[in-house]
Write a protein that holds these residues in place. Sequence first.
Motif, PDB file in Angstrom:
ATOM      1  N   ALA A   1       7.007  12.313  47.876  1.00  0.00           N
ATOM      2  CA  ALA A   1       5.569  12.589  47.943  1.00  0.00           C
ATOM      3  C   ALA A   1       4.792  11.301  48.205  1.00  0.00           C
ATOM      4  O   ALA A   1       3.918  11.256  49.075  1.00  0.00           O
ATOM      5  N   TYR A   2       5.128  10.252  47.473  1.00  0.00           N
ATOM      6  CA  TYR A   2       4.387   8.990  47.631  1.00  0.00           C
ATOM      7  C   TYR A   2       4.630   8.394  49.014  1.00  0.00           C
ATOM      8  O   TYR A   2       3.706   7.907  49.673  1.00  0.00           O
ATOM      9  N   ARG A   3       5.882   8.446  49.474  1.00  0.00           N
ATOM     10  CA  ARG A   3       6.195   7.876  50.798  1.00  0.00           C
ATOM     11  C   ARG A   3       5.462   8.647  51.902  1.00  0.00           C
ATOM     12  O   ARG A   3       4.931   8.053  52.835  1.00  0.00           O
ATOM     13  N   CYS A   4       5.450   9.977  51.796  1.00  0.00           N
ATOM     14  CA  CYS A   4       4.775  10.787  52.815  1.00  0.00           C
ATOM     15  C   CYS A   4       3.266  10.498  52.782  1.00  0.00           C
ATOM     16  O   CYS A   4       2.628  10.357  53.829  1.00  0.00           O
ATOM     17  N   PHE A   5       2.717  10.368  51.583  1.00  0.00           N
ATOM     18  CA  PHE A   5       1.298  10.025  51.402  1.00  0.00           C
ATOM     19  C   PHE A   5       0.976   8.703  52.096  1.00  0.00           C
ATOM     20  O   PHE A   5       0.002   8.571  52.840  1.00  0.00           O
ATOM     21  N   MET A   6       1.840   7.699  51.885  1.00  0.00           N
ATOM     22  CA  MET A   6       1.569   6.371  52.440  1.00  0.00           C
ATOM     23  C   MET A   6       1.769   6.317  53.958  1.00  0.00           C
ATOM     24  O   MET A   6       1.185   5.471  54.625  1.00  0.00           O
ATOM     25  N   ALA A   7       2.600   7.203  54.480  1.00  0.00           N
ATOM     26  CA  ALA A   7       2.881   7.165  55.925  1.00  0.00           C
ATOM     27  C   ALA A   7       1.856   7.960  56.726  1.00  0.00           C
ATOM     28  O   ALA A   7       1.885   7.967  57.947  1.00  0.00           O
ATOM     29  N   THR A   8       0.963   8.631  56.028  1.00  0.00           N
ATOM     30  CA  THR A   8      -0.015   9.483  56.708  1.00  0.00           C
ATOM     31  C   THR A   8      -1.428   9.013  56.369  1.00  0.00           C
ATOM     32  O   THR A   8      -1.587   7.980  55.732  1.00  0.00           O
ATOM     33  N   ASN A   9      -2.402   9.779  56.764  1.00  0.00           N
ATOM     34  CA  ASN A   9      -3.787   9.452  56.394  1.00  0.00           C
ATOM     35  C   ASN A   9      -4.337  10.409  55.345  1.00  0.00           C
ATOM     36  O   ASN A   9      -5.533  10.674  55.303  1.00  0.00           O
ATOM     37  N   ILE A  10      -3.431  10.937  54.526  1.00  0.00           N
ATOM     38  CA  ILE A  10      -3.888  11.773  53.412  1.00  0.00           C
ATOM     39  C   ILE A  10      -4.747  10.891  52.499  1.00  0.00           C
ATOM     40  O   ILE A  10      -4.370   9.767  52.180  1.00  0.00           O
ATOM     41  N   ASP A  11      -5.930  11.397  52.092  1.00  0.00           N
ATOM     42  CA  ASP A  11      -6.853  10.560  51.326  1.00  0.00           C
ATOM     43  C   ASP A  11      -6.390  10.339  49.883  1.00  0.00           C
ATOM     44  O   ASP A  11      -6.506   9.249  49.360  1.00  0.00           O
ATOM     45  N   CYS A  12      -5.893  11.413  49.265  1.00  0.00           N
ATOM     46  CA  CYS A  12      -5.540  11.324  47.850  1.00  0.00           C
ATOM     47  C   CYS A  12      -4.240  12.069  47.588  1.00  0.00           C
ATOM     48  O   CYS A  12      -3.938  13.058  48.256  1.00  0.00           O
ATOM     49  N   LEU A  13      -3.513  11.582  46.606  1.00  0.00           N
ATOM     50  CA  LEU A  13      -2.269  12.237  46.203  1.00  0.00           C
ATOM     51  C   LEU A  13      -2.351  12.582  44.724  1.00  0.00           C
ATOM     52  O   LEU A  13      -2.761  11.740  43.915  1.00  0.00           O
ATOM     53  N   VAL A  14      -1.939  13.800  44.403  1.00  0.00           N
ATOM     54  CA  VAL A  14      -1.760  14.180  43.008  1.00  0.00           C
ATOM     55  C   VAL A  14      -0.257  14.342  42.807  1.00  0.00           C
ATOM     56  O   VAL A  14       0.374  15.145  43.491  1.00  0.00           O
ATOM     57  N   ALA A  15       0.320  13.531  41.908  1.00  0.00           N
ATOM     58  CA  ALA A  15       1.754  13.649  41.593  1.00  0.00           C
ATOM     59  C   ALA A  15       1.850  13.816  40.084  1.00  0.00           C
ATOM     60  O   ALA A  15       1.524  12.883  39.344  1.00  0.00           O
ATOM     61  N   GLY A  16       2.274  14.973  39.610  1.00  0.00           N
ATOM     62  CA  GLY A  16       2.157  15.271  38.185  1.00  0.00           C
ATOM     63  C   GLY A  16       0.676  15.266  37.839  1.00  0.00           C
ATOM     64  O   GLY A  16      -0.132  15.849  38.563  1.00  0.00           O
ATOM     65  N   ASN A  17       0.320  14.544  36.773  1.00  0.00           N
ATOM     66  CA  ASN A  17      -1.111  14.449  36.433  1.00  0.00           C
ATOM     67  C   ASN A  17      -1.733  13.131  36.889  1.00  0.00           C
ATOM     68  O   ASN A  17      -2.789  12.738  36.419  1.00  0.00           O
ATOM     69  N   ARG A  18      -1.054  12.462  37.834  1.00  0.00           N
ATOM     70  CA  ARG A  18      -1.567  11.184  38.348  1.00  0.00           C
ATOM     71  C   ARG A  18      -2.376  11.438  39.618  1.00  0.00           C
ATOM     72  O   ARG A  18      -1.985  12.260  40.450  1.00  0.00           O
ATOM     73  N   LEU A  19      -3.441  10.685  39.770  1.00  0.00           N
ATOM     74  CA  LEU A  19      -4.251  10.773  40.992  1.00  0.00           C
ATOM     75  C   LEU A  19      -4.248   9.417  41.693  1.00  0.00           C
ATOM     76  O   LEU A  19      -4.568   8.389  41.075  1.00  0.00           O
ATOM     77  N   PHE A  20      -3.855   9.413  42.944  1.00  0.00           N
ATOM     78  CA  PHE A  20      -3.782   8.187  43.752  1.00  0.00           C
ATOM     79  C   PHE A  20      -4.847   8.254  44.845  1.00  0.00           C
ATOM     80  O   PHE A  20      -4.953   9.266  45.534  1.00  0.00           O
ATOM     81  N   HIS A  21      -5.601   7.165  45.004  1.00  0.00           N
ATOM     82  CA  HIS A  21      -6.528   7.066  46.131  1.00  0.00           C
ATOM     83  C   HIS A  21      -5.911   6.109  47.146  1.00  0.00           C
ATOM     84  O   HIS A  21      -5.420   5.042  46.771  1.00  0.00           O
ATOM     85  N   ARG A  22      -5.997   6.482  48.400  1.00  0.00           N
ATOM     86  CA  ARG A  22      -5.367   5.657  49.435  1.00  0.00           C
ATOM     87  C   ARG A  22      -5.816   4.199  49.383  1.00  0.00           C
ATOM     88  O   ARG A  22      -4.996   3.286  49.418  1.00  0.00           O
ATOM     89  N   ASP A  23      -7.132   3.981  49.273  1.00  0.00           N
ATOM     90  CA  ASP A  23      -7.631   2.604  49.386  1.00  0.00           C
ATOM     91  C   ASP A  23      -7.283   1.739  48.177  1.00  0.00           C
ATOM     92  O   ASP A  23      -7.524   0.547  48.178  1.00  0.00           O
ATOM     93  N   ARG A  24      -6.708   2.344  47.148  1.00  0.00           N
ATOM     94  CA  ARG A  24      -6.363   1.530  45.983  1.00  0.00           C
ATOM     95  C   ARG A  24      -4.871   1.183  45.930  1.00  0.00           C
ATOM     96  O   ARG A  24      -4.406   0.567  44.987  1.00  0.00           O
ATOM     97  N   GLN A  25      -4.108   1.629  46.925  1.00  0.00           N
ATOM     98  CA  GLN A  25      -2.666   1.357  46.885  1.00  0.00           C
ATOM     99  C   GLN A  25      -2.385  -0.077  47.331  1.00  0.00           C
ATOM    100  O   GLN A  25      -2.980  -0.549  48.302  1.00  0.00           O
TER     101      GLN A  25
END
Length: 614
Positions: free
Chosen positions: A570-594
């Motif tokens: 999930a994280y790798r696919c998120f980083m390889a695309t332009n998806i803005d945000c990822l929810v993995a379990g109860n974690r929320l990831f914003h692209r610009d903060r990675q």
Amino acid sequence: MNKPIHILGISAYYHDSAAAILRDGCILAAAQEERFTRNKGDSAFPHHAVGLCLDQAGITEHELDHVVFYENPLVKFERLTTTYHLTAPKSLRSFLLSFPKWLTSNLWLENEIQTELGIKQRIAFGDHHLSHAASAFFPSPFEEAAILTIDGVGEWSTATFGSGRGNHIELFKEIRFPNSVGLLYSAFTYFTGFKINSGEYKLMGLAPYGKPVYADMIRKEIIHIQDDGAVQLNQKYFDYLGGLTMTNERFAELFGGPPRQPEARITQREMDIAASIQEVLNDIVLRMARFVHRETGMKHLVMAGGVALNVVSSGLLSRTGPFEQIWIQPAAGDAGSALGAALWMWHMALGHPRRPEFPDAMQGGFLGPDIAPVSDEDDRRLAELGGDWESYPDGELQQRIAELIAEGKVVAVARGRMEWGPRALGARSILGDARSPTMQSHMNLKIKFRESFRPFAPMVLAEDAAEYFEIAQESPYMLFAYPVVGSRRVDPTEEQTRLWGIDLLKVPRSDVPAVTHVDYSARVQTIDADRNPFLHGVLKECKRLTGCSVIINTSFNVRGEPIVCTVEDAYRCFMATNIDCLVAGNRLFHRDRQQNGTMNEEQRQQWLEKFELD
Ligand SMILES: [Fe+2]
């Protein structure tokens, strides 16, 4: 207390291998091998899926009480040798290509499966269409139901008609190879330049652009359809009996030229062929359904087999057919037969009674590996990948997701147990605003790296679904296409109707344009609080913020890749695309903060090269 009985079902060696496990008849786990190996449609022995099943049951392979394979290889071999015999010498090349595999492994399948599993106990063999039928009837919510299975081919059967009652299934009629509705549709899939066994849904998605100008000719020349839906294919036009392709030159002559090459431009001819074969398929499925209704007198129908994944036919059948309600196994293809074979063993071979469960026994289809809300192990893996996230409790996370979607952000969700079957149902999904006229194009190009002539599928609050779609029944597994209601439609202008192909799809057709096809249809997924409480909460929050109960749900993967499975995927696919945000379990990831930021084009291409392009 009696020791529980564990049954492992396996489907393998053709395409889309899978395993499923039951404990005392209850489904504990089920998954397709491709999700673990990242090899789309993986047909190898499903070691990883079996591993998941054993983990979920908390047992070793030596503690399995029964292992059942989904079909009978000896009967299948008889069909192949009979066919070769009847079509020799033309079939010699095809025979020589497949025969060694049969001699070295398929015929000795019991031994092979025992070796792969590292066990010595006997392996049971089911029947291909009985496994499909069992996967459809036993988990359904119905006490009794008519049964229809339609696919390419199993041992000899290509479609069966039957009934289920209590713990018993009776199949009272079959259509036999080489007459096959599934092979007919696959032949057109091949002829229009799509991949057999995976491109069928593309042919279906292309149909709304065309006119069914070839439908009468198909009925006259290629297939004879009887009142009961029984079909005879005119083998004069096909090559699958002994050759290496599906259709021959005579077939091409009927359609004015050779098959489209996979990379070639799609023309009006392919669109018209798609519309024509869809019309013929609808006709066949409706006749078959009416026949099995007449014969059984039952008010419910259950379906499985690859053809049951044609959401256009199934949607039409549910709106116009004779049945009050239809239930389709979400993994209707051969993967689902791993589950069907295990259920057949429990109810029919071992004779255990069946009590239907409500809303059904599939647990929403969430039967795969889990991404838990909180997990130290997942935290460690995500930190290693450079992930930067905030964690939220469920309610707050639902609210945040809804806010992001309402702001026009694209949000990927990998949470809970992975879906069983080909559709992402919210556990490994990418979500977006269905009201946006540009979202369909944005998500396709920036996230899926493809242009697509198909709109995305809508996810809608079950209780509000009738306000948006002319639904005949619930559709929790995205298996029925329904028209958008008239009051929400937007008619294109004269000028817009002259557009072509994908440009036509960009013209808004309703107030939920990203999920409305050019013929105003939509592949609806209804979200209820029983099966999917988390996403039900997200949708309710979306409705509160925007007044709209519909969002886009597309599978969490890029072109050619299986749907993501683990947090790493999930994280790798998120980083390889332009998806803005990822929810993995109860974690929320914003692209610009990675920490790693967005991949540059070169890095992305390297990442994408790992995957076969479709
Ligand atoms: Fe099948």
